[in-house]
Design a protein around this motif. Sequence first.
Motif, PDB file in Angstrom:
ATOM      1  N   ASP A  98       0.809  -1.214   0.000  1.00 12.83           N
ATOM      2  CA  ASP A  98       0.000   0.000   0.000  1.00 12.83           C
ATOM      3  C   ASP A  98       0.845   1.268   0.000  1.00 12.83           C
ATOM      4  O   ASP A  98       0.329   2.367  -0.269  1.00 12.83           O
ATOM      5  CB  ASP A  98      -0.941   0.008   1.211  1.00 12.83           C
ATOM      6  N   LEU A  99       2.126   1.150   0.299  1.00 10.14           N
ATOM      7  CA  LEU A  99       2.992   2.332   0.289  1.00 10.14           C
ATOM      8  C   LEU A  99       3.121   2.930  -1.113  1.00 10.14           C
ATOM      9  O   LEU A  99       3.108   4.149  -1.278  1.00 10.14           O
ATOM     10  CB  LEU A  99       4.375   1.997   0.841  1.00 10.14           C
ATOM     11  N   TYR A 100       3.246   2.090  -2.118  1.00 12.25           N
ATOM     12  CA  TYR A 100       3.430   2.560  -3.489  1.00 12.25           C
ATOM     13  C   TYR A 100       2.291   3.490  -3.929  1.00 12.25           C
ATOM     14  O   TYR A 100       2.539   4.643  -4.303  1.00 12.25           O
ATOM     15  CB  TYR A 100       3.614   1.367  -4.421  1.00 12.25           C
ATOM     16  N   PRO A 101       1.025   3.062  -3.886  1.00 11.89           N
ATOM     17  CA  PRO A 101      -0.037   3.978  -4.322  1.00 11.89           C
ATOM     18  C   PRO A 101      -0.190   5.179  -3.388  1.00 11.89           C
ATOM     19  O   PRO A 101      -0.589   6.266  -3.830  1.00 11.89           O
ATOM     20  CB  PRO A 101      -1.301   3.110  -4.346  1.00 11.89           C
ATOM     21  N   THR A 102       0.146   5.014  -2.122  1.00  7.91           N
ATOM     22  CA  THR A 102       0.065   6.133  -1.169  1.00  7.91           C
ATOM     23  C   THR A 102       1.086   7.208  -1.543  1.00  7.91           C
ATOM     24  O   THR A 102       0.767   8.399  -1.574  1.00  7.91           O
ATOM     25  CB  THR A 102       0.304   5.631   0.268  1.00  7.91           C
ATOM     26  N   LEU A 103       2.309   6.781  -1.828  1.00  8.25           N
ATOM     27  CA  LEU A 103       3.358   7.741  -2.204  1.00  8.25           C
ATOM     28  C   LEU A 103       3.060   8.383  -3.564  1.00  8.25           C
ATOM     29  O   LEU A 103       3.304   9.580  -3.758  1.00  8.25           O
ATOM     30  CB  LEU A 103       4.718   7.059  -2.204  1.00  8.25           C
ATOM     31  N   LEU A 104       2.516   7.614  -4.500  1.00 10.19           N
ATOM     32  CA  LEU A 104       2.135   8.189  -5.791  1.00 10.19           C
ATOM     33  C   LEU A 104       1.069   9.262  -5.608  1.00 10.19           C
ATOM     34  O   LEU A 104       1.160  10.345  -6.198  1.00 10.19           O
ATOM     35  CB  LEU A 104       1.626   7.101  -6.740  1.00 10.19           C
ATOM     36  N   GLU A 105       0.072   8.971  -4.784  1.00  5.99           N
ATOM     37  CA  GLU A 105      -0.993   9.951  -4.554  1.00  5.99           C
ATOM     38  C   GLU A 105      -0.439  11.188  -3.852  1.00  5.99           C
ATOM     39  O   GLU A 105      -0.786  12.320  -4.203  1.00  5.99           O
ATOM     40  CB  GLU A 105      -2.124   9.336  -3.733  1.00  5.99           C
ATOM     41  N   ALA A 106       0.431  11.008  -2.887  1.00 10.26           N
ATOM     42  CA  ALA A 106       1.028  12.143  -2.176  1.00 10.26           C
ATOM     43  C   ALA A 106       1.816  13.036  -3.128  1.00 10.26           C
ATOM     44  O   ALA A 106       1.840  14.258  -2.977  1.00 10.26           O
ATOM     45  CB  ALA A 106       1.925  11.639  -1.052  1.00 10.26           C
ATOM     46  N   ASP A 110      -0.125  10.408 -11.435  1.00  9.84           N
ATOM     47  CA  ASP A 110      -1.161   9.529 -11.957  1.00  9.84           C
ATOM     48  C   ASP A 110      -0.530   8.254 -12.488  1.00  9.84           C
ATOM     49  O   ASP A 110       0.593   8.253 -12.985  1.00  9.84           O
ATOM     50  CB  ASP A 110      -1.925  10.215 -13.097  1.00  9.84           C
ATOM     51  N   TYR A 111      -1.267   7.180 -12.408  1.00 10.75           N
ATOM     52  CA  TYR A 111      -0.810   5.915 -12.971  1.00 10.75           C
ATOM     53  C   TYR A 111      -2.017   5.190 -13.545  1.00 10.75           C
ATOM     54  O   TYR A 111      -3.136   5.353 -13.069  1.00 10.75           O
ATOM     55  CB  TYR A 111      -0.088   5.049 -11.928  1.00 10.75           C
TER      56      TYR A 111
END
Length: 180
Positions: A98-106, A110-111
């Motif tokens: 869950d860290l990956y999408p959290t860091l992308l959102e922060a 966009d992905y």
Amino acid sequence: RNPGLSEKRARLVAFIEHLDAGIGLVLNALQTNDLHDNTLIVFTSDNGGLLRDEANNGPLRDGKQSVYEGGLRVPTSIVWKNHITAESSTNYMAATMDLYPTLLEAANIDYSHEIDGISFLPVLKNDTLAEAERPLYFVRREGGARYGGLTIQAVIRDDWKLLQNSPFEAQELYNLKEDP
């Protein structure tokens, strides 16, 4: 040195103190270079402490190389000035993926590719986020004589956890709310 500390425990404590000092150097470098206010800092682990090195996992059963809570449940510290309230805490259950999408959102990135993780950024910002409607699955393949290449595994869904901490023993079912 603390009196009564075994040699193993003393080595572990020294390692943790060395790690803490290293983290302090990184944080000081961020401050010195005016990067701290715009940096999201994550500190976590992939497993609980190693019991044979006399790690202390508190009241949780077992440790590293186990799928009991002492092997899987780890604290995570996240700092992001002006975005996360200092000294706040949550019991939200996330997984490393869950860290990956959290860091992308922060980072406002966009992905479009499919990923297994779920962003928990709203939790960090004190917004509400319902617990993810998904099971958390853990599997560990071990080599050597202990497991003969077989796996140990656990699945957590809501308050329930089903695990097999040895491929040679029966599965165990726990209600984590009643018996963490």
